[in-house]
Structure formats: structure tokens, C-alpha cells
Write a protein that holds these residues in place. Structure first.
Motif, PDB file in Angstrom:
ATOM      1  N   TYR A  60       0.849  -1.190   0.000  1.00  0.00           N
ATOM      2  CA  TYR A  60       0.000   0.000   0.000  1.00  0.00           C
ATOM      3  C   TYR A  60       0.882   1.235   0.000  1.00  0.00           C
ATOM      4  CZ  TYR A  60       1.235   0.832   4.837  1.00  0.00           C
ATOM      5  OH  TYR A  60       1.936   1.101   5.987  1.00  0.00           O
ATOM      6  N   SER A  61       0.289   2.361  -0.315  1.00  0.00           N
ATOM      7  CA  SER A  61       0.965   3.645  -0.162  1.00  0.00           C
ATOM      8  C   SER A  61      -0.092   4.735  -0.074  1.00  0.00           C
ATOM      9  CB  SER A  61       1.928   3.919  -1.320  1.00  0.00           C
ATOM     10  OG  SER A  61       1.214   4.073  -2.514  1.00  0.00           O
ATOM     11  N   TRP A  62       0.232   5.792   0.627  1.00  0.00           N
ATOM     12  CA  TRP A  62      -0.648   6.955   0.731  1.00  0.00           C
ATOM     13  C   TRP A  62       0.199   8.190   0.988  1.00  0.00           C
ATOM     14  CZ3 TRP A  62       0.032   9.544   5.200  1.00  0.00           C
ATOM     15  CH2 TRP A  62       0.415   8.839   6.326  1.00  0.00           C
ATOM     16  N   GLY A  63      -0.381   9.325   0.733  1.00  0.00           N
ATOM     17  CA  GLY A  63       0.298  10.577   0.991  1.00  0.00           C
ATOM     18  C   GLY A  63      -0.669  11.736   0.913  1.00  0.00           C
ATOM     19  N   TYR A  64      -0.322  12.840   1.549  1.00  0.00           N
ATOM     20  CA  TYR A  64      -1.126  14.057   1.459  1.00  0.00           C
ATOM     21  C   TYR A  64      -0.259  15.268   1.716  1.00  0.00           C
ATOM     22  CZ  TYR A  64      -1.253  14.195   6.560  1.00  0.00           C
ATOM     23  OH  TYR A  64      -0.915  14.259   7.890  1.00  0.00           O
ATOM     24  N   GLU A  65      -0.768  16.418   1.289  1.00  0.00           N
ATOM     25  CA  GLU A  65      -0.111  17.699   1.533  1.00  0.00           C
ATOM     26  C   GLU A  65      -1.199  18.740   1.748  1.00  0.00           C
ATOM     27  OE1 GLU A  65       3.025  20.738  -0.639  1.00  0.00           O
ATOM     28  OE2 GLU A  65       2.716  18.723  -1.436  1.00  0.00           O
ATOM     29  N   THR A  66      -0.992  19.618   2.736  1.00  0.00           N
ATOM     30  CA  THR A  66      -1.974  20.652   3.025  1.00  0.00           C
ATOM     31  C   THR A  66      -1.445  22.014   2.599  1.00  0.00           C
ATOM     32  OG1 THR A  66      -1.140  21.042   5.255  1.00  0.00           O
ATOM     33  CG2 THR A  66      -2.834  19.348   5.003  1.00  0.00           C
ATOM     34  N   ASN A  68      -1.004  24.559   4.355  1.00  0.00           N
ATOM     35  CA  ASN A  68      -0.158  25.216   5.353  1.00  0.00           C
ATOM     36  C   ASN A  68       1.180  24.508   5.539  1.00  0.00           C
ATOM     37  OD1 ASN A  68      -1.011  22.959   6.684  1.00  0.00           O
ATOM     38  ND2 ASN A  68      -1.770  24.014   8.495  1.00  0.00           N
ATOM     39  N   GLY A  69       1.555  23.632   4.620  1.00  0.00           N
ATOM     40  CA  GLY A  69       2.881  23.036   4.630  1.00  0.00           C
ATOM     41  C   GLY A  69       3.026  21.708   5.338  1.00  0.00           C
ATOM     42  N   ILE A  70       1.954  21.131   5.798  1.00  0.00           N
ATOM     43  CA  ILE A  70       2.028  19.812   6.427  1.00  0.00           C
ATOM     44  C   ILE A  70       1.992  18.767   5.323  1.00  0.00           C
ATOM     45  CG2 ILE A  70       0.883  18.176   7.970  1.00  0.00           C
ATOM     46  CD1 ILE A  70      -0.321  20.625   9.414  1.00  0.00           C
ATOM     47  N   SER A  71       2.884  17.792   5.405  1.00  0.00           N
ATOM     48  CA  SER A  71       2.876  16.717   4.418  1.00  0.00           C
ATOM     49  C   SER A  71       3.240  15.408   5.089  1.00  0.00           C
ATOM     50  CB  SER A  71       3.864  17.016   3.287  1.00  0.00           C
ATOM     51  OG  SER A  71       5.180  17.043   3.779  1.00  0.00           O
ATOM     52  N   ALA A  72       2.750  14.326   4.511  1.00  0.00           N
ATOM     53  CA  ALA A  72       3.062  12.994   5.020  1.00  0.00           C
ATOM     54  C   ALA A  72       2.907  12.001   3.886  1.00  0.00           C
ATOM     55  CB  ALA A  72       2.131  12.621   6.172  1.00  0.00           C
ATOM     56  N   LYS A  73       3.735  10.965   3.927  1.00  0.00           N
ATOM     57  CA  LYS A  73       3.582   9.872   2.980  1.00  0.00           C
ATOM     58  C   LYS A  73       4.119   8.607   3.619  1.00  0.00           C
ATOM     59  CE  LYS A  73       7.773  10.910   0.341  1.00  0.00           C
ATOM     60  NZ  LYS A  73       8.300  11.173  -0.995  1.00  0.00           N
ATOM     61  N   GLU A  74       3.553   7.470   3.194  1.00  0.00           N
ATOM     62  CA  GLU A  74       3.949   6.189   3.747  1.00  0.00           C
ATOM     63  C   GLU A  74       3.711   5.116   2.713  1.00  0.00           C
ATOM     64  OE1 GLU A  74       2.964   5.049   7.934  1.00  0.00           O
ATOM     65  OE2 GLU A  74       1.819   3.478   6.918  1.00  0.00           O
ATOM     66  N   SER A  75       4.567   4.111   2.739  1.00  0.00           N
ATOM     67  CA  SER A  75       4.363   2.937   1.891  1.00  0.00           C
ATOM     68  C   SER A  75       4.760   1.715   2.694  1.00  0.00           C
ATOM     69  CB  SER A  75       5.194   3.040   0.608  1.00  0.00           C
ATOM     70  OG  SER A  75       6.565   3.077   0.907  1.00  0.00           O
ATOM     71  N   GLY A  76       4.099   0.616   2.396  1.00  0.00           N
ATOM     72  CA  GLY A  76       4.379  -0.608   3.122  1.00  0.00           C
ATOM     73  C   GLY A  76       4.179  -1.817   2.236  1.00  0.00           C
ATOM     74  N   ARG A  77       4.853  -2.895   2.623  1.00  0.00           N
ATOM     75  CA  ARG A  77       4.719  -4.144   1.888  1.00  0.00           C
ATOM     76  C   ARG A  77       5.059  -5.280   2.837  1.00  0.00           C
ATOM     77  NH1 ARG A  77       9.457  -6.515   0.705  1.00  0.00           N
ATOM     78  NH2 ARG A  77      11.330  -5.272   0.924  1.00  0.00           N
ATOM     79  N   PRO A  78       4.483  -6.445   2.614  1.00  0.00           N
ATOM     80  CA  PRO A  78       4.841  -7.599   3.433  1.00  0.00           C
ATOM     81  C   PRO A  78       6.272  -8.030   3.124  1.00  0.00           C
ATOM     82  CG  PRO A  78       2.769  -7.987   2.283  1.00  0.00           C
ATOM     83  CD  PRO A  78       3.362  -6.746   1.726  1.00  0.00           C
ATOM     84  N   LYS A  79       7.043  -8.266   4.171  1.00  0.00           N
ATOM     85  CA  LYS A  79       8.424  -8.711   3.996  1.00  0.00           C
ATOM     86  C   LYS A  79       8.524 -10.213   4.234  1.00  0.00           C
ATOM     87  CE  LYS A  79      13.073  -7.302   5.232  1.00  0.00           C
ATOM     88  NZ  LYS A  79      13.865  -6.398   6.052  1.00  0.00           N
ATOM     89  N   VAL A  86       7.473  -0.973   6.588  1.00  0.00           N
ATOM     90  CA  VAL A  86       6.841   0.317   6.336  1.00  0.00           C
ATOM     91  C   VAL A  86       7.909   1.403   6.311  1.00  0.00           C
ATOM     92  CG1 VAL A  86       5.194   2.011   7.231  1.00  0.00           C
ATOM     93  CG2 VAL A  86       4.725  -0.421   7.473  1.00  0.00           C
ATOM     94  N   GLN A  87       7.801   2.317   5.353  1.00  0.00           N
ATOM     95  CA  GLN A  87       8.684   3.478   5.268  1.00  0.00           C
ATOM     96  C   GLN A  87       7.806   4.701   5.095  1.00  0.00           C
ATOM     97  OE1 GLN A  87      11.177   2.784   1.907  1.00  0.00           O
ATOM     98  NE2 GLN A  87      12.189   1.016   2.811  1.00  0.00           N
ATOM     99  N   GLY A  88       8.200   5.798   5.732  1.00  0.00           N
ATOM    100  CA  GLY A  88       7.404   7.007   5.600  1.00  0.00           C
ATOM    101  C   GLY A  88       8.132   8.237   6.061  1.00  0.00           C
ATOM    102  N   GLU A  89       7.489   9.360   5.850  1.00  0.00           N
ATOM    103  CA  GLU A  89       8.040  10.626   6.321  1.00  0.00           C
ATOM    104  C   GLU A  89       6.913  11.617   6.580  1.00  0.00           C
ATOM    105  OE1 GLU A  89       9.773  13.214   2.856  1.00  0.00           O
ATOM    106  OE2 GLU A  89      10.508  11.155   2.660  1.00  0.00           O
ATOM    107  N   VAL A  90       7.179  12.527   7.508  1.00  0.00           N
ATOM    108  CA  VAL A  90       6.233  13.560   7.899  1.00  0.00           C
ATOM    109  C   VAL A  90       6.998  14.873   7.937  1.00  0.00           C
ATOM    110  CG1 VAL A  90       4.705  14.388   9.732  1.00  0.00           C
ATOM    111  CG2 VAL A  90       4.925  11.941   9.318  1.00  0.00           C
TER     112      VAL A  90
END
Length: 158
Positions: A60-66, A68-79, A86-90
Motif C-alpha cells: 500500500y501507499s498513501w500521501g497528502y499535503e496541506t 499550510n505546509g504539512i505533508s506525510a507519505k507512507e508505503s508498506g509491503r509484506p516482507k 513500512v517506510q514514511g516521512e512527515v
């Protein structure tokens, strides 16, 4: 009859606390609180958004940006069968204007976060490092098998 009048009066007082919330630029019913200012974060709008999954393979993966400068994204997969990687950043700007960037990984080793704003442990004192090195070089002096005895003397366990 008195209970009906009290119920209608209570309903009227409660209804008087609500008004349309136009401070965020949209019509929504919210609790009227003249003593509380609407913050920039409360009125933020999403300007970009993506989502993929959950897919058949479990990724899966998702992300958003507002606006006012808030952003986040993440992706994951079964290992593995019971491990999800899971890897992501905020990212956002702190109240004092400091940009915050948090990058994280979560897998079989747990949650590991990195960011310049996160506290770091102090360095290990030189005396402790020398002590650890000495103990590693002299295992014959291991005192873990020594038990304290009344009177302050120690006796080796047989």
C-alpha cells in the motif's frame, strides 16, 4: 408539564451554542466558542492526496499535503509471513518556525525514526568505555557469580 418546559428550555439553550462555521471557508455546523480562535492548522485544506491499495500482494501507499505546509507519505509491503515493512516521512513547520522532517522505518527491528529535531543520547564517558574494554579483555575476573553476604563481605558461589 414542568419537565416538558425544562426540556424545551434546555434544548433551546443547547441549540443557541451552535452556529455555522464560516471561518474555515465552508459551511459546517460547529460549537460556537467566541473565546477560541481558529488556528491555521484547524483551517488547513488538503491540496494533494494519493492512495494506492491495499493491493493483492499486501502493499500500500498513501500521501497528502496541506496548504499550510504539512505533508506525510507512507508505503508498506509484506516482507515475510508475519512482518510488514513500512517506510514514511512527515514534514511540517513548528510553532517557532523550525522546519520538522521525520523519516521512519518500521519492520522486524521495530520503529526507527530519524530527524534533526529528535533528542540524541549523550556520548558514553571515556572512563566507562575503558571499563567496558577492560572487562571484555579480562573475562576471568567476572564478578557476576559473587553474592553479597551479611557484614559487607562477598563470597563466591560454589
Amino acid at each position: 408539564m414542568i419537565s416538558l418546559v425544562l426540556l424545551v428550555g434546555l434544548f433551546g439553550c443547547t441549540l443557541g451554542l451552535y452556529r455555522p462555521d464560516v471561518t474555515a471557508g465552508r459551511e459546517a455546523v460547529g460549537l460556537y466558542r467566541p473565546d477560541v480562535a481558529v488556528s491555521r492548522e484547524a483551517a488547513a485544506r488538503i491540496v494533494g492526496q494519493s492512495q494506492d491499495g491495499p493491493n493483492v500482494d499486501g502493499s500500500y501507499s498513501w500521501g497528502y499535503e496541506t496548504d499550510n505546509g504539512i505533508s506525510a507519505k507512507e508505503s508498506g509491503r509484506p516482507k515475510a509471513a508475519d512482518v510488514l515493512e513500512v517506510q514514511g516521512e512527515v514534514g511540517y513547520t513548528d510553532q517557532d518556525g523550525t522546519p520538522i522532517q521525520l523519516i521512519y522505518v518500521a519492520d522486524e527491528n521495530g520503529f526507527q525514526a530519524k530527524g534533526a529535531h529528535l533528542p540524541t543520547p549523550p556520548p558514553i564517558p571515556e572512563a566507562i568505555l575503558r571499563s567496558i574494554e577492560y572487562n571484555a579483555q579480562h573475562p576471568e575476573e567476572d564478578d557476576s557469580q559473587v553474592q553479597p553476604v551479611v557484614g559487607g563481605y562477598r563470597q563466591r558461589i560454589q
